[in-house]
Design a protein around this motif. Structure first.
Motif, PDB file in Angstrom:
ATOM      1  N   ALA A  16       7.700   0.304   1.428  1.00 42.77           N
ATOM      2  CA  ALA A  16       7.768   0.329   0.101  1.00 42.77           C
ATOM      3  C   ALA A  16       8.918  -0.287  -0.571  1.00 42.77           C
ATOM      4  CB  ALA A  16       7.914   1.838  -0.078  1.00 42.77           C
ATOM      5  N   ASP A  17       9.860  -0.654   0.195  1.00 45.38           N
ATOM      6  CA  ASP A  17      11.214  -1.402  -0.379  1.00 45.38           C
ATOM      7  C   ASP A  17      10.806  -2.631  -0.478  1.00 45.38           C
ATOM      8  OD1 ASP A  17      12.989   0.899  -1.000  1.00 45.38           O
ATOM      9  OD2 ASP A  17      13.408   0.854   1.258  1.00 45.38           O
ATOM     10  N   SER A  18      10.025  -3.033   0.589  1.00 49.33           N
ATOM     11  CA  SER A  18       9.577  -4.533   0.475  1.00 49.33           C
ATOM     12  C   SER A  18       8.683  -4.907  -0.468  1.00 49.33           C
ATOM     13  CB  SER A  18       8.775  -4.845   2.226  1.00 49.33           C
ATOM     14  OG  SER A  18       8.436  -6.168   2.206  1.00 49.33           O
ATOM     15  N   PHE A  19       7.762  -3.977  -0.846  1.00 50.82           N
ATOM     16  CA  PHE A  19       6.884  -4.401  -1.977  1.00 50.82           C
ATOM     17  C   PHE A  19       7.628  -4.297  -3.254  1.00 50.82           C
ATOM     18  CE2 PHE A  19       3.472  -4.295   1.086  1.00 50.82           C
ATOM     19  CZ  PHE A  19       2.409  -4.744   0.629  1.00 50.82           C
ATOM     20  N   ALA A  20       8.532  -3.334  -3.346  1.00 53.12           N
ATOM     21  CA  ALA A  20       9.603  -3.387  -4.603  1.00 53.12           C
ATOM     22  C   ALA A  20       9.989  -4.535  -4.719  1.00 53.12           C
ATOM     23  CB  ALA A  20      10.308  -2.241  -4.470  1.00 53.12           C
ATOM     24  N   MET A  21      10.492  -5.615  -3.881  1.00 52.01           N
ATOM     25  CA  MET A  21      11.019  -6.564  -3.713  1.00 52.01           C
ATOM     26  C   MET A  21      10.129  -7.736  -4.483  1.00 52.01           C
ATOM     27  SD  MET A  21      12.992  -7.066  -0.177  1.00 52.01           S
ATOM     28  CE  MET A  21      14.514  -6.030   0.314  1.00 52.01           C
ATOM     29  N   MET A  22       8.775  -7.471  -3.798  1.00 47.04           N
ATOM     30  CA  MET A  22       7.526  -8.542  -4.351  1.00 47.04           C
ATOM     31  C   MET A  22       7.405  -8.209  -5.772  1.00 47.04           C
ATOM     32  SD  MET A  22       5.656  -7.754  -0.669  1.00 47.04           S
ATOM     33  CE  MET A  22       3.946  -8.097  -1.274  1.00 47.04           C
ATOM     34  N   ARG A  23       7.216  -6.904  -6.219  1.00 41.65           N
ATOM     35  CA  ARG A  23       6.739  -6.584  -7.493  1.00 41.65           C
ATOM     36  C   ARG A  23       7.731  -6.889  -8.502  1.00 41.65           C
ATOM     37  NH1 ARG A  23       3.339  -1.305  -5.304  1.00 41.65           N
ATOM     38  NH2 ARG A  23       1.600  -2.257  -4.424  1.00 41.65           N
ATOM     39  N   GLY A  24       8.983  -6.793  -8.069  1.00 33.51           N
ATOM     40  CA  GLY A  24      10.143  -6.691  -8.736  1.00 33.51           C
ATOM     41  C   GLY A  24      10.671  -8.051  -9.188  1.00 33.51           C
ATOM     42  N   GLY A  25       9.974  -9.130  -8.801  1.00 33.92           N
ATOM     43  CA  GLY A  25      10.225 -10.812  -9.320  1.00 33.92           C
ATOM     44  C   GLY A  25      11.421 -11.098  -8.468  1.00 33.92           C
ATOM     45  N   HIS A  26      11.757 -10.611  -7.456  1.00 37.23           N
ATOM     46  CA  HIS A  26      12.861 -10.782  -6.323  1.00 37.23           C
ATOM     47  C   HIS A  26      12.482 -12.122  -5.462  1.00 37.23           C
ATOM     48  CE1 HIS A  26      14.917  -7.206  -8.209  1.00 37.23           C
ATOM     49  NE2 HIS A  26      13.794  -6.744  -7.767  1.00 37.23           N
ATOM     50  N   LEU A  27      11.588 -12.516  -5.502  1.00 38.94           N
ATOM     51  CA  LEU A  27      11.158 -13.677  -4.404  1.00 38.94           C
ATOM     52  C   LEU A  27      11.018 -14.982  -5.129  1.00 38.94           C
ATOM     53  CD1 LEU A  27       8.322 -11.943  -2.181  1.00 38.94           C
ATOM     54  CD2 LEU A  27      10.852 -12.369  -1.700  1.00 38.94           C
ATOM     55  N   ASP A  28      11.612 -15.961  -4.758  1.00 35.19           N
ATOM     56  CA  ASP A  28      11.730 -17.258  -5.622  1.00 35.19           C
ATOM     57  C   ASP A  28      10.232 -17.971  -5.448  1.00 35.19           C
ATOM     58  OD1 ASP A  28      14.443 -17.301  -6.659  1.00 35.19           O
ATOM     59  OD2 ASP A  28      14.837 -17.348  -4.418  1.00 35.19           O
ATOM     60  N   ILE A  29       9.568 -17.826  -4.312  1.00 30.94           N
ATOM     61  CA  ILE A  29       8.474 -18.468  -3.939  1.00 30.94           C
ATOM     62  C   ILE A  29       7.717 -17.817  -3.021  1.00 30.94           C
ATOM     63  CG2 ILE A  29       7.600 -20.590  -2.817  1.00 30.94           C
ATOM     64  CD1 ILE A  29      10.183 -22.001  -3.505  1.00 30.94           C
ATOM     65  N   CYS A  30       6.306 -17.871  -2.915  1.00 34.83           N
ATOM     66  CA  CYS A  30       5.417 -17.453  -2.076  1.00 34.83           C
ATOM     67  C   CYS A  30       4.502 -18.356  -1.457  1.00 34.83           C
ATOM     68  CB  CYS A  30       4.868 -16.010  -2.299  1.00 34.83           C
ATOM     69  SG  CYS A  30       3.407 -16.041  -3.570  1.00 34.83           S
ATOM     70  N   VAL A  31       4.252 -18.514  -0.255  1.00 31.21           N
ATOM     71  CA  VAL A  31       3.145 -19.730  -0.046  1.00 31.21           C
ATOM     72  C   VAL A  31       1.984 -18.694   0.835  1.00 31.21           C
ATOM     73  CG1 VAL A  31       3.021 -21.550   1.470  1.00 31.21           C
ATOM     74  CG2 VAL A  31       5.232 -21.181   0.474  1.00 31.21           C
ATOM     75  N   LEU A  32       0.739 -19.122   0.079  1.00 34.26           N
ATOM     76  CA  LEU A  32      -0.210 -18.471   0.258  1.00 34.26           C
ATOM     77  C   LEU A  32      -1.503 -19.344   0.802  1.00 34.26           C
ATOM     78  CD1 LEU A  32      -0.337 -15.896  -2.345  1.00 34.26           C
ATOM     79  CD2 LEU A  32       0.514 -15.520  -0.308  1.00 34.26           C
ATOM     80  N   GLY A  33      -2.268 -18.724   1.650  1.00 39.20           N
ATOM     81  CA  GLY A  33      -3.522 -19.626   1.962  1.00 39.20           C
ATOM     82  C   GLY A  33      -4.490 -19.350   0.921  1.00 39.20           C
ATOM     83  N   ALA A  34      -5.603 -19.862   1.000  1.00 39.85           N
ATOM     84  CA  ALA A  34      -6.512 -19.730  -0.244  1.00 39.85           C
ATOM     85  C   ALA A  34      -8.021 -20.249   0.344  1.00 39.85           C
ATOM     86  CB  ALA A  34      -6.231 -20.473  -1.312  1.00 39.85           C
TER      87      ALA A  34
END
Length: 211
Positions: free
Chosen positions: A87-105
């Protein structure tokens, strides 16, 4: 046709991740990026299952079954790394605390729309995961994917035909043929494999490209 290997693609992505960045590497191809980050560059890798400060993949035989990423792959932990509730991990993601994410598509549109969780096929297994949170929560979303499908169709399209993960979220696309920025003026080619012309890349891609 010559193509970048998956490790060459990962190394190309790693080259563009700056010192001090907090980065989430998505399931699949993006996980390879962690193996190519320069040791002298401090990049803090995040995983949505609750890990911060991951290192490269462990050597064969040195895996810790209790230390895995969101794709259930064994990882290492760098000095200062931490574990915490998802839950804390998703709060980091949703709260704009990550500079970059690299995703497949599965697909990326010319305007940066992302489709990476479901092909829409009736027998396909949907995999929502944290992609929607990452695509909108990270300050920049990079996509790492093969340029063409197995049947030779471009994964970069004018408009996504698969269910969307997020709208206008992709900043940059890394494929086995090129690196392409998504800009308000359209798709701009930053890098291209040796021996492939812009005209041929344009033909394969099928949507307008600039250099």
């Amino acid at each position: 046709m010559k193509r970048w290997t998956r490790d060459q693609m990962a190394a190309r992505v790693a080259r563009d991740i700056p010192e001090g960045a907090y980065v989430n590497l998505g399931i699949g191809l993006p996980t390879l990026v962690g193996n190519h980050l320069p040791k002298e560059r401090e990049v803090v890798l995040h995983s949505e299952n609750g890990v911060l400060g991951m290192g490269p993949a462990p050597a064969l035989g040195e895996e810790d079954p209790d230390l895995i990423n969101a794709g259930k792959q064994p990882v290492t932990l760098l000095p200062g790394g931490a574990f915490f509730h998802h839950a804390d991990s998703f709060a980091m993601m949703r709260g704009g605390h990550l500079d970059i994410c690299v995703l497949g598509a599965f697909q990326v549109s010319a305007t940066g729309d992302l489709a990476n969780w479901h092909t829409g096929a009736p027998d396909a297994i949907p995999a929502v995961g944290g992609a929607m949170d990452l695509a909108l929560g990270a300050k920049k979303t990079y996509v790492m994917m093969e340029h063409l499908t197995k049947s030779g169709e471009s994964k970069i399209v004018a408009q996504c035909s698969y269910p969307l993960t997020a709208i206008a979220c992709v900043s940059r696309i890394y494929t086995d043929l090129a690196v392409i920025d998504v800009t308000p003026q359209g798709l701009k080619v930053l890098d291209i494999i040796d021996g492939l012309s812009l005209a041929e890349l344009q033909r394969l891609t099928g949507v307008p490209l600039s250099h």
